[in-house]
Scaffold this motif. Sequence first.
Motif, short mmCIF file in Angstrom:
data_model
loop_
_atom_site.label_atom_id
_atom_site.label_comp_id
_atom_site.label_asym_id
_atom_site.label_seq_id
_atom_site.Cartn_x
_atom_site.Cartn_y
_atom_site.Cartn_z
N GLU A 293 -3.79 1.99 -6.05
CA GLU A 293 -4.94 2.81 -5.67
C GLU A 293 -6.05 1.93 -5.09
OE1 GLU A 293 -4.70 6.43 -8.92
OE2 GLU A 293 -5.38 4.45 -9.60
N VAL A 294 -6.28 0.80 -5.72
CA VAL A 294 -7.32 -0.11 -5.25
C VAL A 294 -6.98 -0.64 -3.86
CG1 VAL A 294 -8.46 -2.33 -5.64
CG2 VAL A 294 -8.01 -0.80 -7.58
N THR A 295 -5.71 -1.01 -3.67
CA THR A 295 -5.28 -1.52 -2.36
C THR A 295 -5.51 -0.49 -1.27
OG1 THR A 295 -3.59 -2.92 -3.39
CG2 THR A 295 -3.34 -2.44 -1.05
N ALA B 147 -8.59 1.19 3.36
CA ALA B 147 -9.25 2.29 4.09
C ALA B 147 -10.69 1.93 4.42
CB ALA B 147 -9.19 3.56 3.25
N ARG B 148 -11.39 1.31 3.46
CA ARG B 148 -12.81 1.02 3.66
C ARG B 148 -13.06 -0.33 4.34
NH1 ARG B 148 -16.22 2.68 -1.75
NH2 ARG B 148 -15.20 4.68 -2.22
N MET C 158 -9.96 -6.92 5.20
CA MET C 158 -9.76 -7.65 3.95
C MET C 158 -8.27 -7.66 3.60
SD MET C 158 -12.07 -7.05 0.55
CE MET C 158 -13.55 -7.11 1.57
N ARG C 159 -7.80 -8.78 3.07
CA ARG C 159 -6.38 -8.94 2.75
C ARG C 159 -6.18 -8.87 1.24
NH1 ARG C 159 -3.00 -8.73 6.89
NH2 ARG C 159 -1.85 -10.65 6.56
N VAL C 160 -5.22 -8.05 0.82
CA VAL C 160 -4.96 -7.85 -0.60
C VAL C 160 -3.63 -8.50 -0.97
CG1 VAL C 160 -4.57 -6.17 -2.44
CG2 VAL C 160 -6.25 -5.70 -0.64
N GLY D 69 -0.33 -1.17 1.82
CA GLY D 69 -1.11 -1.99 2.75
C GLY D 69 -1.39 -3.40 2.28
N ALA D 70 -0.82 -3.79 1.14
CA ALA D 70 -1.02 -5.16 0.66
C ALA D 70 -0.33 -6.15 1.59
CB ALA D 70 -0.48 -5.32 -0.75
N ALA D 71 -0.90 -7.35 1.69
CA ALA D 71 -0.34 -8.38 2.56
C ALA D 71 0.55 -9.36 1.80
CB ALA D 71 -1.46 -9.15 3.24
N GLY D 72 0.50 -9.29 0.46
CA GLY D 72 1.31 -10.22 -0.32
C GLY D 72 1.70 -9.65 -1.67
N TYR D 73 2.80 -10.16 -2.21
CA TYR D 73 3.31 -9.72 -3.52
C TYR D 73 3.86 -10.95 -4.22
CZ TYR D 73 5.57 -6.58 -6.91
OH TYR D 73 5.94 -5.90 -8.06
N LEU D 74 3.20 -11.35 -5.30
CA LEU D 74 3.60 -12.54 -6.04
C LEU D 74 3.74 -12.22 -7.52
CD1 LEU D 74 1.15 -15.09 -4.39
CD2 LEU D 74 3.63 -15.10 -4.13
#
Length: 219
Positions: free
Chosen positions: A65-67, A72-73, A77-79, A98-103
Amino acid sequence: MPIKILIADDHALLRQGIKNVLALEADFCVVGEAIDGEDAIEQAKNLQPDIVLLDINMPKMNGLEVTREIRARLPRMRVVILTIHDDENYVFEVVRSGAAGYLLKDVEPSMLVQAIRLINEGQSFIYPTLTRSLFDEISRRDEVVSMLDKRKEERLTYREIEVLKLVGEGMSNIEIADKLYLSQKTVKNHLTNIFRKISVGDRTQAVLYAIKNKIVVIE
């Protein structure tokens, strides 16, 4: 210019550990720490970091939800999601949000640093062992879409077929909501639409329909 980073996690010890790792890099600057989802969004707006390191399980609003809200806003910014979950469903939903990375949280510090630099340059980064799972999940979902194309007359959406499949696997509304990151009310609405479209009156009839049409395969 240093890479400005916001750390969002509800565990203080983990935030401090990440902060200590990032402090070793001359081109990194931790500009803030958030303790829940709403706090993460507020600080992202106020501090304007380049990168948000975000836990997926947090109070008030989860990482997905935060991502979505940040993207959207604050689209520039990269998440980066930092989590314990290595399930392909999580990976797919994170990428879709829409996140740019998953670790994973057990990542080596050097890989975390590398990922942040790559993502700040506009690239994406997924924990290497999860890449295969992501492609498998995309392939599986493509098969569902293909199934949908063959049943255009039924007009079931992709999400409705997905919900119907999980009903056929014996999941409750709560379990389906958790699996697909939906509210229980949304799941109920999907079921109402499904029942109407396939002309059935209850879950049992829906399961029989799913089996007959090979949406669910009994092994």
